[in-house]
Motif scaffolding. Structure first.
Motif, mmCIF file in Angstrom:
data_model
loop_
_atom_site.group_PDB
_atom_site.id
_atom_site.type_symbol
_atom_site.label_atom_id
_atom_site.label_comp_id
_atom_site.label_asym_id
_atom_site.label_seq_id
_atom_site.Cartn_x
_atom_site.Cartn_y
_atom_site.Cartn_z
ATOM 1 N N UNK A 9 0.861 -1.169 0.000
ATOM 2 C CA UNK A 9 0.000 0.000 0.000
ATOM 3 C C UNK A 9 0.901 1.223 0.000
ATOM 4 N N UNK A 10 0.566 2.197 -0.819
ATOM 5 C CA UNK A 10 1.493 3.316 -1.002
ATOM 6 C C UNK A 10 1.313 4.439 0.012
ATOM 7 N N UNK A 11 0.111 4.605 0.584
ATOM 8 C CA UNK A 11 -0.158 5.708 1.515
ATOM 9 C C UNK A 11 0.305 7.046 0.911
ATOM 10 N N UNK A 12 -0.324 7.418 -0.175
ATOM 11 C CA UNK A 12 0.126 8.617 -0.892
ATOM 12 C C UNK A 12 -0.943 9.701 -0.977
ATOM 13 N N UNK A 13 -1.996 9.556 -0.192
ATOM 14 C CA UNK A 13 -3.118 10.483 -0.357
ATOM 15 C C UNK A 13 -2.808 11.880 0.162
ATOM 16 N N UNK A 14 -2.120 11.990 1.308
ATOM 17 C CA UNK A 14 -1.958 13.300 1.925
ATOM 18 C C UNK A 14 -0.685 13.331 2.760
ATOM 19 N N UNK A 188 2.070 7.891 4.840
ATOM 20 C CA UNK A 188 2.918 8.511 3.825
ATOM 21 C C UNK A 188 3.638 7.422 3.040
ATOM 22 N N UNK A 189 4.073 7.733 1.833
ATOM 23 C CA UNK A 189 4.766 6.736 1.007
ATOM 24 C C UNK A 189 6.018 6.192 1.701
ATOM 25 N N UNK A 190 6.315 4.925 1.386
ATOM 26 C CA UNK A 190 7.521 4.309 1.920
ATOM 27 C C UNK A 190 7.487 4.089 3.422
ATOM 28 N N UNK A 191 6.310 4.182 4.035
ATOM 29 C CA UNK A 191 6.121 3.999 5.476
ATOM 30 C C UNK A 191 6.789 5.103 6.304
#
Length: 212
Positions: A9-14, A188-191
Motif C-alpha cells: 500500500x502506497x499511503x500517498x493520499x496526503x 505517507x509513502x515508503x512507510x
C-alpha cells in the motif's frame, strides 16, 4: 496460501505538517472527523476501545462514538460488560479511530468517568425502540447464553412488557474518556508516516513529532 508480505500500500493520499495542526487537539480531531463524515463507504463513528482489568490484562473492542466535546469522548454500553468491568476497576482507556480511505488514524488516551444519568437518559430516549429493547434483552452483556432463540424470546417478552415508552436499564449508560494525550497519524509513502503527539500540561497542549 497468499504471502501477506507481498501486499503493498502506497499511503500517498496526503501529508501532515506541524503548520497544518490546530493548537487545540480537539479542533484538529473535529476537522479530521468532518472529513471522515464526508467520505462514503465506511463507518466514521467506529472506534476501538482498549481497556485493562485489575490484573493488567488488555481487552479491545469496537463501539460507536456518540458524542465528543471539550469534556471528552462518549460511548454507551452495559456496565456488566467486560469493558464495563474493566473501567470500574481501572478507569483508564485508549481510543483508536481508523479511517482507511483517508489513510489516517487518531489515538486518544485518558481517564474515564461515567456519564451523568440525565445525559444517559436523554440519549437512550433518542434511540430506536428496537435498540432500546435490545439493551434490556442483552443484560448482562458478555454473559453466556444457551442459544440465539433464547435471546430472541427474551426480546419478544420485553416488547410485550414495554408496549409504550422503554425505560433506560439501570445497568446501561455512558462512559466519557477525558483526554490527556492525542496522537494524529497520516500515512505517507515508503512507510515514512507523519505522527504528531499532543500532551497536556495544565491547560496548555504541547505538540511533538514522533518517529513513524
Amino acid at each position: 496460501m497468499s504471502d501477506l508480505a507481498e501486499l503493498r500500500k502506497t499511503y500517498a493520499r496526503s501529508e501532515l505538517r506541524r503548520s497544518d495542526l490546530h493548537a487545540e487537539p480537539l479542533e484538529q480531531f473535529r476537522a479530521w472527523f468532518a472529513q471522515a463524515l464526508s467520505e462514503a463507504g465506511h463507518e466514521p463513528y467506529a472506534v476501538t476501545v482498549a481497556t485493562a482489568d485489575e490484573r493488567g490484562r488488555p481487552s479491545a473492542r469496537t463501539v460507536l462514538l456518540r458524542a465528543f466535546d471539550s469534556r471528552g469522548f462518549v460511548f454507551y454500553t452495559n456496565f456488566f460488560s467486560r469493558k464495563g468491568h474493566d473501567l470500574s476497576v481501572n478507569p483508564q482507556a485508549s481510543l483508536l479511530f481508523y479511517w482507511p480511505s483517508l489513510e489516517r488514524q487518531v489515538r486518544v488516551e485518558g481517564a474515564v468517568e461515567r456519564v451523568r444519568n440525565e445525559e444517559a437518559d436523554a440519549y437512550f430516549a433518542r434511540r430506536p425502540r428496537e435498540s432500546q429493547l435490545a439493551a434490556h434483552a442483552s443484560t448482562p452483556q458478555s454473559a453466556p447464553i444457551a442459544h440465539r432463540a433464547a435471546l430472541e424470546l427474551r426480546y419478544q417478552e420485553l416488547a410485550g412488557r414495554f408496549p409504550g415508552e422503554v425505560p433506560r436499564p439501570e445497568d446501561w449508560g455512558g462512559f466519557r474518556v477525558i483526554p490527556d494525550t492525542y496522537e494524529f497519524w497520516q500515512g505517507r509513502p515508503g512507510r515514512l508516516h507523519d505522527r504528531f503527539l499532543y500532551t497536556r500540561e495544565g491547560a496548555i497542549w504541547h505538540t511533538s513529532r514522533l518517529m513513524p
